[in-house]
Scaffold this motif. Structure first.
Motif, PDB file in Angstrom:
ATOM      1  N   ILE A 200      12.237  61.246  79.167  1.00 53.21           N
ATOM      2  CA  ILE A 200      11.352  61.844  80.134  1.00 53.21           C
ATOM      3  C   ILE A 200      10.971  63.225  79.828  1.00 53.21           C
ATOM      4  O   ILE A 200      11.938  64.109  79.719  1.00 53.21           O
ATOM      5  CB  ILE A 200      11.958  61.850  81.740  1.00 53.21           C
ATOM      6  CG1 ILE A 200      12.122  60.443  82.177  1.00 53.21           C
ATOM      7  CG2 ILE A 200      10.655  62.291  82.690  1.00 53.21           C
ATOM      8  CD1 ILE A 200      12.739  60.323  83.599  1.00 53.21           C
ATOM      9  N   ASP A 201       9.709  63.489  79.826  1.00 48.61           N
ATOM     10  CA  ASP A 201       9.197  64.919  79.371  1.00 48.61           C
ATOM     11  C   ASP A 201       8.790  65.425  80.920  1.00 48.61           C
ATOM     12  O   ASP A 201       7.939  65.239  81.695  1.00 48.61           O
ATOM     13  CB  ASP A 201       7.946  64.646  78.607  1.00 48.61           C
ATOM     14  CG  ASP A 201       7.357  66.128  78.459  1.00 48.61           C
ATOM     15  OD1 ASP A 201       7.642  67.148  78.968  1.00 48.61           O
ATOM     16  OD2 ASP A 201       6.658  66.216  77.210  1.00 48.61           O
TER      17      ASP A 201
ATOM     18  N   THR B 195       5.248  67.260  81.687  1.00 48.49           N
ATOM     19  CA  THR B 195       4.044  66.348  81.712  1.00 48.49           C
ATOM     20  C   THR B 195       4.222  65.089  82.539  1.00 48.49           C
ATOM     21  O   THR B 195       3.233  64.579  82.809  1.00 48.49           O
ATOM     22  CB  THR B 195       3.369  65.777  80.274  1.00 48.49           C
ATOM     23  OG1 THR B 195       4.764  64.994  79.618  1.00 48.49           O
ATOM     24  CG2 THR B 195       3.306  66.927  79.534  1.00 48.49           C
ATOM     25  N   GLY B 196       5.426  64.619  82.821  1.00 46.85           N
ATOM     26  CA  GLY B 196       5.890  63.677  83.435  1.00 46.85           C
ATOM     27  C   GLY B 196       5.828  62.337  82.739  1.00 46.85           C
ATOM     28  O   GLY B 196       5.643  61.160  83.457  1.00 46.85           O
ATOM     29  N   THR B 197       5.612  62.344  81.306  1.00 45.41           N
ATOM     30  CA  THR B 197       5.394  61.196  80.714  1.00 45.41           C
ATOM     31  C   THR B 197       6.805  60.774  80.317  1.00 45.41           C
ATOM     32  O   THR B 197       7.962  61.348  80.184  1.00 45.41           O
ATOM     33  CB  THR B 197       4.891  61.644  79.375  1.00 45.41           C
ATOM     34  OG1 THR B 197       3.484  62.159  79.609  1.00 45.41           O
ATOM     35  CG2 THR B 197       4.706  60.203  78.454  1.00 45.41           C
ATOM     36  N   LYS B 198       7.047  59.419  80.725  1.00 44.40           N
ATOM     37  CA  LYS B 198       8.154  58.679  80.417  1.00 44.40           C
ATOM     38  C   LYS B 198       8.135  57.817  79.213  1.00 44.40           C
ATOM     39  O   LYS B 198       7.024  57.063  79.085  1.00 44.40           O
ATOM     40  CB  LYS B 198       8.615  57.647  81.591  1.00 44.40           C
ATOM     41  CG  LYS B 198       9.924  56.730  81.638  1.00 44.40           C
ATOM     42  CD  LYS B 198       9.875  55.924  82.702  1.00 44.40           C
ATOM     43  CE  LYS B 198      10.214  56.876  83.896  1.00 44.40           C
ATOM     44  NZ  LYS B 198      10.781  55.995  85.077  1.00 44.40           N
TER      45      LYS B 198
ATOM     46  N   ARG C 273       2.522  58.064  81.620  1.00 41.85           N
ATOM     47  CA  ARG C 273       2.639  59.011  83.135  1.00 41.85           C
ATOM     48  C   ARG C 273       2.909  57.972  84.217  1.00 41.85           C
ATOM     49  O   ARG C 273       2.267  57.419  84.710  1.00 41.85           O
ATOM     50  CB  ARG C 273       1.744  59.830  83.187  1.00 41.85           C
ATOM     51  CG  ARG C 273       1.446  60.788  82.155  1.00 41.85           C
ATOM     52  CD  ARG C 273       0.332  61.799  82.713  1.00 41.85           C
ATOM     53  NE  ARG C 273       0.842  62.669  83.477  1.00 41.85           N
ATOM     54  CZ  ARG C 273       0.136  63.636  84.356  1.00 41.85           C
ATOM     55  NH1 ARG C 273      -0.950  64.014  83.739  1.00 41.85           N
ATOM     56  NH2 ARG C 273       0.774  64.205  85.305  1.00 41.85           N
ATOM     57  N   ASP C 274       4.348  57.316  84.111  1.00 41.22           N
ATOM     58  CA  ASP C 274       4.606  56.168  84.842  1.00 41.22           C
ATOM     59  C   ASP C 274       4.832  56.290  86.238  1.00 41.22           C
ATOM     60  O   ASP C 274       5.738  57.307  86.730  1.00 41.22           O
ATOM     61  CB  ASP C 274       5.946  55.341  84.085  1.00 41.22           C
ATOM     62  CG  ASP C 274       6.053  54.171  84.619  1.00 41.22           C
ATOM     63  OD1 ASP C 274       4.947  53.285  85.008  1.00 41.22           O
ATOM     64  OD2 ASP C 274       7.095  53.603  84.778  1.00 41.22           O
ATOM     65  N   ASN C 275       4.004  55.882  87.082  1.00 45.51           N
ATOM     66  CA  ASN C 275       4.236  55.688  88.388  1.00 45.51           C
ATOM     67  C   ASN C 275       4.062  54.176  88.936  1.00 45.51           C
ATOM     68  O   ASN C 275       3.560  53.907  90.308  1.00 45.51           O
ATOM     69  CB  ASN C 275       3.205  56.607  89.030  1.00 45.51           C
ATOM     70  CG  ASN C 275       1.619  56.125  88.959  1.00 45.51           C
ATOM     71  OD1 ASN C 275       1.490  55.252  88.247  1.00 45.51           O
ATOM     72  ND2 ASN C 275       0.777  56.916  89.428  1.00 45.51           N
TER      73      ASN C 275
END
Length: 213
Positions: free
Chosen positions: A169-170, A173-176, A207-209
């Motif tokens: 996870i970054d 940036t919230g990127t997974k 950017r996984d949600n």
């Protein structure tokens, strides 16, 4: 004059009521976006880093082709009996997935394509089979049209496998990112040897949600 004004007021109220009624009816008909059918072999409108429909289709198709090309499974004079279910398919990954989707699709597509070169034992239906066998032998029903056997069919090979993953996870940036590895292995049920192995791997970033259920 009073009657004329009263009439105008009444007409105005009636018109307003009709407009409001029309708006209310229109709002009641709004049910949200209609359902849209998507191709299961492609990335849909909702997607994340987990195992999704296109991954299930791709990996089971690959495993099916690989098994059909293995002479130990399809080149025998007597077709081997094979069990493919999720009993020994372990999910040790962070992905939420019903492993039945993998084994069911693989078994069904392989059964269709093998065209008699493999025989599939429905061990997950063994309770159903045993109940019917008991009814026949107790005389509660007749023997059917298939000959009776001493026992249910034993299997020569059974599928096992494992799903593993590695996440990163970054936080800026919230990127997974998720690397997924899915292994399939066909085991000799007498010797315990592995006669065939297959591997499917992938890495996804987003950017996984997305919530998988």
């Amino acid at each position: 004059m009073f009657k004329k004004n009263a009439l105008k007021t009444a007409c105005g109220l009636a018109a307003a009521a009709l407009v409001l009624s029309g708006c209310a009816t229109q709002n009641q008909n709004i049910k949200g976006q209609p359902s849209v059918y998507e191709d299961v072999s492609t990335t849909g409108a909702v997607g994340g880093v987990g195992i999704e429909s296109q991954d299930v289709v791709a990996m089971t198709d690959k495993m099916m082709r690989d098994m059909l090309a293995n002479p130990m499974l399809t080149g025998r004079s007597t077709p081997p009996r094979i069990i493919i279910d999720n009993e020994y398919m372990k999910n040790e990954s962070t992905s939420v997935i019903n492993t039945n989707m993998l084994t069911d699709r693989l078994r069904i597509e392989l059964n269709r394509a093998a065209n008699g070169r493999m025989v599939f034992v429905g061990r997950h239906f063994s309770d159903m089979v045993q109940k019917e066998r008991d009814l026949k032998r107790d005389g509660a029903v007749d023997g059917g049209t298939i000959r009776q056997t001493a026992a249910q069919a034993g299997a020569d090979f059974r599928l096992g496998g494992r799903i593993s993953s590695l996440d990163a996870i970054d936080r800026n940036t919230g990127t997974k990112s998720r690397y997924s590895q899915i292994t399939f292995e066909m085991v000799d049920l007498e010797l315990g040897t592995i006669v065939w192995s297959g591997l499917y791997e992938m890495r996804k970033a987003a950017r996984d949600n997305v919530v998988y259920r």
